[in-house]
Design a protein around this motif. Structure first.
Motif, PDB file in Angstrom:
ATOM      1  N   UNK A   1      44.246 -29.233   2.560  1.00  0.00           N
ATOM      2  CA  UNK A   1      43.670 -27.548   3.316  1.00  0.00           C
ATOM      3  C   UNK A   1      43.142 -27.753   1.740  1.00  0.00           C
ATOM      4  N   UNK A   2      42.678 -27.661   0.665  1.00  0.00           N
ATOM      5  CA  UNK A   2      41.176 -27.437  -0.209  1.00  0.00           C
ATOM      6  C   UNK A   2      40.459 -28.333  -0.230  1.00  0.00           C
ATOM      7  N   UNK A   3      40.726 -29.665  -0.090  1.00  0.00           N
ATOM      8  CA  UNK A   3      39.825 -30.618   0.394  1.00  0.00           C
ATOM      9  C   UNK A   3      38.931 -30.768   1.650  1.00  0.00           C
ATOM     10  N   UNK A   4      39.534 -30.314   3.146  1.00  0.00           N
ATOM     11  CA  UNK A   4      39.023 -30.234   4.040  1.00  0.00           C
ATOM     12  C   UNK A   4      37.914 -29.072   4.082  1.00  0.00           C
ATOM     13  N   UNK A   5      38.498 -28.385   3.370  1.00  0.00           N
ATOM     14  CA  UNK A   5      37.342 -26.935   3.209  1.00  0.00           C
ATOM     15  C   UNK A   5      36.161 -26.680   1.669  1.00  0.00           C
ATOM     16  N   UNK A   6      36.441 -28.048   1.710  1.00  0.00           N
ATOM     17  CA  UNK A   6      35.142 -28.628   0.781  1.00  0.00           C
ATOM     18  C   UNK A   6      35.522 -27.801  -0.660  1.00  0.00           C
ATOM     19  N   UNK A   7      36.584 -27.307  -1.285  1.00  0.00           N
ATOM     20  CA  UNK A   7      36.475 -27.388  -2.828  1.00  0.00           C
ATOM     21  C   UNK A   7      36.671 -28.675  -3.479  1.00  0.00           C
ATOM     22  N   UNK A   8      36.433 -28.424  -4.661  1.00  0.00           N
ATOM     23  CA  UNK A   8      36.891 -28.989  -5.850  1.00  0.00           C
ATOM     24  C   UNK A   8      37.859 -29.363  -6.506  1.00  0.00           C
ATOM     25  N   UNK A   9      38.689 -30.155  -6.960  1.00  0.00           N
ATOM     26  CA  UNK A   9      39.216 -30.290  -7.544  1.00  0.00           C
ATOM     27  C   UNK A   9      38.885 -30.110  -9.163  1.00  0.00           C
ATOM     28  N   UNK A  10      39.187 -29.036  -9.400  1.00  0.00           N
ATOM     29  CA  UNK A  10      38.040 -28.959 -10.694  1.00  0.00           C
ATOM     30  C   UNK A  10      38.919 -28.961 -12.330  1.00  0.00           C
ATOM     31  N   UNK A  11      40.275 -29.222 -12.497  1.00  0.00           N
ATOM     32  CA  UNK A  11      41.108 -29.483 -13.564  1.00  0.00           C
ATOM     33  C   UNK A  11      42.960 -29.767 -13.100  1.00  0.00           C
ATOM     34  N   UNK A  12      43.188 -30.443 -13.764  1.00  0.00           N
ATOM     35  CA  UNK A  12      44.602 -30.134 -13.555  1.00  0.00           C
ATOM     36  C   UNK A  12      45.371 -29.968 -15.537  1.00  0.00           C
ATOM     37  N   UNK A  13      46.794 -28.744 -14.070  1.00  0.00           N
ATOM     38  CA  UNK A  13      47.290 -28.266 -16.222  1.00  0.00           C
ATOM     39  C   UNK A  13      48.529 -29.243 -16.129  1.00  0.00           C
ATOM     40  N   UNK A  14      48.867 -29.939 -16.667  1.00  0.00           N
ATOM     41  CA  UNK A  14      49.546 -30.411 -17.301  1.00  0.00           C
ATOM     42  C   UNK A  14      50.859 -29.959 -16.903  1.00  0.00           C
ATOM     43  N   UNK A  15      51.853 -30.079 -16.378  1.00  0.00           N
ATOM     44  CA  UNK A  15      53.518 -29.581 -17.599  1.00  0.00           C
ATOM     45  C   UNK A  15      53.519 -27.804 -16.528  1.00  0.00           C
ATOM     46  N   UNK A  16      52.886 -27.265 -15.623  1.00  0.00           N
ATOM     47  CA  UNK A  16      52.598 -26.091 -15.581  1.00  0.00           C
ATOM     48  C   UNK A  16      54.140 -25.512 -14.919  1.00  0.00           C
ATOM     49  N   UNK A  17      55.420 -26.532 -14.947  1.00  0.00           N
ATOM     50  CA  UNK A  17      56.674 -25.403 -14.055  1.00  0.00           C
ATOM     51  C   UNK A  17      57.488 -26.969 -14.542  1.00  0.00           C
ATOM     52  N   UNK A  18      58.181 -26.996 -14.725  1.00  0.00           N
ATOM     53  CA  UNK A  18      59.654 -27.151 -14.942  1.00  0.00           C
ATOM     54  C   UNK A  18      60.490 -26.910 -14.106  1.00  0.00           C
ATOM     55  N   UNK A  19      60.988 -27.447 -12.659  1.00  0.00           N
ATOM     56  CA  UNK A  19      60.805 -27.567 -11.835  1.00  0.00           C
ATOM     57  C   UNK A  19      62.211 -28.371 -11.313  1.00  0.00           C
ATOM     58  N   UNK A  20      64.123 -28.063 -11.889  1.00  0.00           N
ATOM     59  CA  UNK A  20      65.431 -29.156 -11.625  1.00  0.00           C
ATOM     60  C   UNK A  20      65.036 -30.609 -12.634  1.00  0.00           C
TER      61      UNK A  20
END
Length: 118
Positions: free
Chosen positions: A67-86
């Motif tokens: 959806x973000x890509x479809x609406x022309x949002x650009x990926x500007x950052x990746x925050x590694x290990x933001x959440x620990x789940x299972x």
């Protein structure tokens, strides 16, 4: 229908606004999220002194990334290990849409496959 939309962070000095949207699973395959975010973009740029909208998406949320890509949002950052789940670390993608990206074709919607109203 369960809809939770959120304007959850407004950095007036930087003219940045963060948005969030949670849509009930029954409506996730519809174009409702596309419509809502398209309309939010127009409303926010027309009514707030901002130049950028930010959206945060976890790496497992393939539909939201699409959806973000479809609406022309650009990926500007990746925050590694933001959440620990299972016992697994989850990364968070930060997407941005700048006011300068707005279409100039007269459409009331910005991005996506919606067309000019008649």
């Amino acid at each position: 229908m369960h809809l939770n939309r959120n304007i959850y962070d407004f950095e007036i000095e930087k003219k940045i606004l963060k948005i969030g949207l949670v849509l009930d699973q029954a409506y996730q395959s519809s174009k409702l999220a596309t419509l809502i975010i398209s309309m939010m973009k127009k409303y926010l740029f027309d009514n707030y002194p901002i130049t950028q909208i930010i959206g945060e998406v976890f790496d497992f949320n393939v539909k939201a990334i699409g959806l973000m890509n479809k609406l022309d949002f650009k990926k500007i950052e990746i925050i590694k290990h933001k959440l620990l789940k299972r016992n697994k670390y989850i990364d968070m993608y930060i997407f941005s849409f700048h006011k300068s990206q707005l279409t100039q074709n007269g459409s009331i919607f910005y991005g996506g496959d919606f067309h000019e109203r008649t």
